[in-house]
Design a protein around this motif. Structure first.
Motif, PDB file in Angstrom:
ATOM      1  N   ARG A   1       2.660   1.096   3.705  1.00  0.00           N
ATOM      2  CA  ARG A   1       2.839  -0.102   4.522  1.00  0.00           C
ATOM      3  C   ARG A   1       2.770  -1.354   3.674  1.00  0.00           C
ATOM      4  O   ARG A   1       2.312  -1.320   2.519  1.00  0.00           O
ATOM      5  N   VAL A   2       3.192  -2.465   4.279  1.00  0.00           N
ATOM      6  CA  VAL A   2       2.991  -3.799   3.714  1.00  0.00           C
ATOM      7  C   VAL A   2       2.251  -4.620   4.758  1.00  0.00           C
ATOM      8  O   VAL A   2       2.684  -4.693   5.914  1.00  0.00           O
ATOM      9  N   GLU A   3       1.140  -5.197   4.355  1.00  0.00           N
ATOM     10  CA  GLU A   3       0.349  -6.023   5.272  1.00  0.00           C
ATOM     11  C   GLU A   3       0.534  -7.496   4.917  1.00  0.00           C
ATOM     12  O   GLU A   3       0.297  -7.905   3.777  1.00  0.00           O
TER      13      GLU A   3
ATOM     14  N   ARG B   1      -6.648   1.817  -0.479  1.00  0.00           N
ATOM     15  CA  ARG B   1      -7.132   1.304   0.812  1.00  0.00           C
ATOM     16  C   ARG B   1      -6.401   1.988   1.967  1.00  0.00           C
ATOM     17  O   ARG B   1      -5.655   1.360   2.707  1.00  0.00           O
ATOM     18  N   PRO B   2      -6.636   3.276   2.120  1.00  0.00           N
ATOM     19  CA  PRO B   2      -5.918   4.006   3.174  1.00  0.00           C
ATOM     20  C   PRO B   2      -6.443   3.651   4.564  1.00  0.00           C
ATOM     21  O   PRO B   2      -7.620   3.332   4.743  1.00  0.00           O
ATOM     22  N   VAL B   3      -5.550   3.717   5.541  1.00  0.00           N
ATOM     23  CA  VAL B   3      -5.930   3.547   6.943  1.00  0.00           C
ATOM     24  C   VAL B   3      -5.740   4.850   7.709  1.00  0.00           C
ATOM     25  O   VAL B   3      -6.097   4.945   8.881  1.00  0.00           O
ATOM     26  N   GLY B   4      -5.157   5.849   7.053  1.00  0.00           N
ATOM     27  CA  GLY B   4      -4.942   7.157   7.653  1.00  0.00           C
ATOM     28  C   GLY B   4      -5.377   8.259   6.710  1.00  0.00           C
ATOM     29  O   GLY B   4      -5.742   8.017   5.555  1.00  0.00           O
TER      30      GLY B   4
ATOM     31  N   HIS C   1       0.845  -1.200   0.000  1.00  0.00           N
ATOM     32  CA  HIS C   1       0.000   0.000   0.000  1.00  0.00           C
ATOM     33  C   HIS C   1       0.880   1.251   0.000  1.00  0.00           C
ATOM     34  O   HIS C   1       1.983   1.244   0.556  1.00  0.00           O
ATOM     35  N   THR C   2       0.402   2.311  -0.608  1.00  0.00           N
ATOM     36  CA  THR C   2       1.118   3.588  -0.626  1.00  0.00           C
ATOM     37  C   THR C   2       0.179   4.705  -0.189  1.00  0.00           C
ATOM     38  O   THR C   2      -1.033   4.479   0.003  1.00  0.00           O
ATOM     39  N   ASP C   3       0.726   5.914  -0.060  1.00  0.00           N
ATOM     40  CA  ASP C   3      -0.134   7.078   0.139  1.00  0.00           C
ATOM     41  C   ASP C   3      -0.548   7.604  -1.232  1.00  0.00           C
ATOM     42  O   ASP C   3      -0.296   6.965  -2.260  1.00  0.00           O
ATOM     43  N   ASN C   4      -1.162   8.765  -1.264  1.00  0.00           N
ATOM     44  CA  ASN C   4      -1.656   9.287  -2.548  1.00  0.00           C
ATOM     45  C   ASN C   4      -0.670  10.238  -3.229  1.00  0.00           C
ATOM     46  O   ASN C   4      -1.014  10.900  -4.206  1.00  0.00           O
ATOM     47  N   THR C   5       0.550  10.294  -2.720  1.00  0.00           N
ATOM     48  CA  THR C   5       1.559  11.133  -3.362  1.00  0.00           C
ATOM     49  C   THR C   5       2.093  10.449  -4.610  1.00  0.00           C
ATOM     50  O   THR C   5       2.564   9.303  -4.530  1.00  0.00           O
ATOM     51  N   PRO C   6       2.032  11.074  -5.781  1.00  0.00           N
ATOM     52  CA  PRO C   6       2.525  10.423  -7.005  1.00  0.00           C
ATOM     53  C   PRO C   6       4.028  10.149  -6.915  1.00  0.00           C
ATOM     54  O   PRO C   6       4.779  10.851  -6.230  1.00  0.00           O
TER      55      PRO C   6
END
Length: 264
Positions: free
Chosen positions: A253-255, A237-240, A187-192
């Motif tokens: 993160r990596v889940e 799928r953000p958690v923050g 997963h990543t944030d929305n920053t390109p």
């Protein structure tokens, strides 16, 4: 003569006025008959009822069920070769029951293994002061182990940091004896991604990061690849909260999820 005609006329008028009594009397009579019939029908003949009940019970008890390849109630339907299900069918039913109970036992065994796994990982995190880097949770789909990207990767890269190897090796040792599928999700944030990045976008980066963890398990630790699956979800799928630095950090993160799912 005139007086006689007047009396006859009054008599006819009086008779016409009283004709409604005939209709009324008929109605009352019919209602009386109706209620008498209803009362008679409501009285149950207990003796006859018992006779009919016993007769039906005896008929159904003595008749061979057509569903069991019998001859039916009339005794004229015997066109089958056997009267009851064969022993093979009975055995198959017993095997089905045994299979169900064995599957239930397998699920219970797996659940115990998952709880033991969670306890071991939590203790490892506490002993190594990794509470800010590794988070363990018992979720409906399985035991979720979330690793921060700061613990695993350099910014914008998917190559594992050397310092992450001991922890991943510890996880691999715990996964080795589990007959349970493991899902690895990036997963990543929305920053390109930057213009000079080797990755096209966050989809490519998140998938590459999940694949790096997977390759560590199956290539370096020699775990069974059939027990693993991986995927990259970018920032979907953000958690923050991606509008804050803290939220974006949580999203990178990596889940690793040890699934509550038996292997086929």
């Amino acid at each position: 003569m005139r007086a006689r005609a007047s009396r006859r006329r009054r008599s006819q008028e009086h008779g016409s006025r009283d004709r409604w009594l005939i209709t009324y009397a008929d109605l009352i009579t019919l209602l009386l008959i109706f209620f008498v019939m209803m009362f008679a029908m409501s009285r149950l003949d207990t003796a006859k009822y018992d006779d009919v009940t016993h007769a039906l019970q005896n008929t159904f008890r003595s008749g061979d069920s057509i569903l069991e390849m019998g001859s039916g109630l009339t005794g004229k339907t015997d066109v089958n070769t056997t009267r009851n299900p064969s022993s093979d069918t009975t055995n198959k039913g017993a095997e089905g029951t045994d299979t169900l109970s064995q599957r239930e036992l397998a699920f219970r065994k797996q659940e115990q293994e998952l709880q033991n796994l969670m306890g071991v990982i939590q203790k490892y995190v506490e002993d190594n002061n990794l509470q800010n880097q590794i988070f363990v949770a018992d979720e409906p789909r399985g035991i979720s182990i979330t690793l921060s990207d700061r613990f695993l990767f350099d910014s914008g890269h998917a190559a594992l940091k050397p310092g992450s190897a001991p922890t991943l090796a510890k996880l691999a040792s715990l996964f080795r004896n589990l007959d349970t599928p493991v899902s690895i999700e990036g997963h990543t944030d929305n920053t390109p991604v930057g213009s000079g990045s080797t990755y096209r976008d966050n989809w490519d980066l998140s998938g590459a990061r999940a694949l790096s963890v997977l390759r560590f398990f199956i290539e370096r630790e020699q775990l069974d690849p059939t027990h693993f699956q991986y995927a990259g979800y970018a920032d979907t799928r953000p958690v923050g909260d991606n509008s804050t630095a803290t939220g974006r950090q949580k999203n990178r993160r990596v889940e690793i999820t040890v699934l509550r799912q038996l292997q086929q």
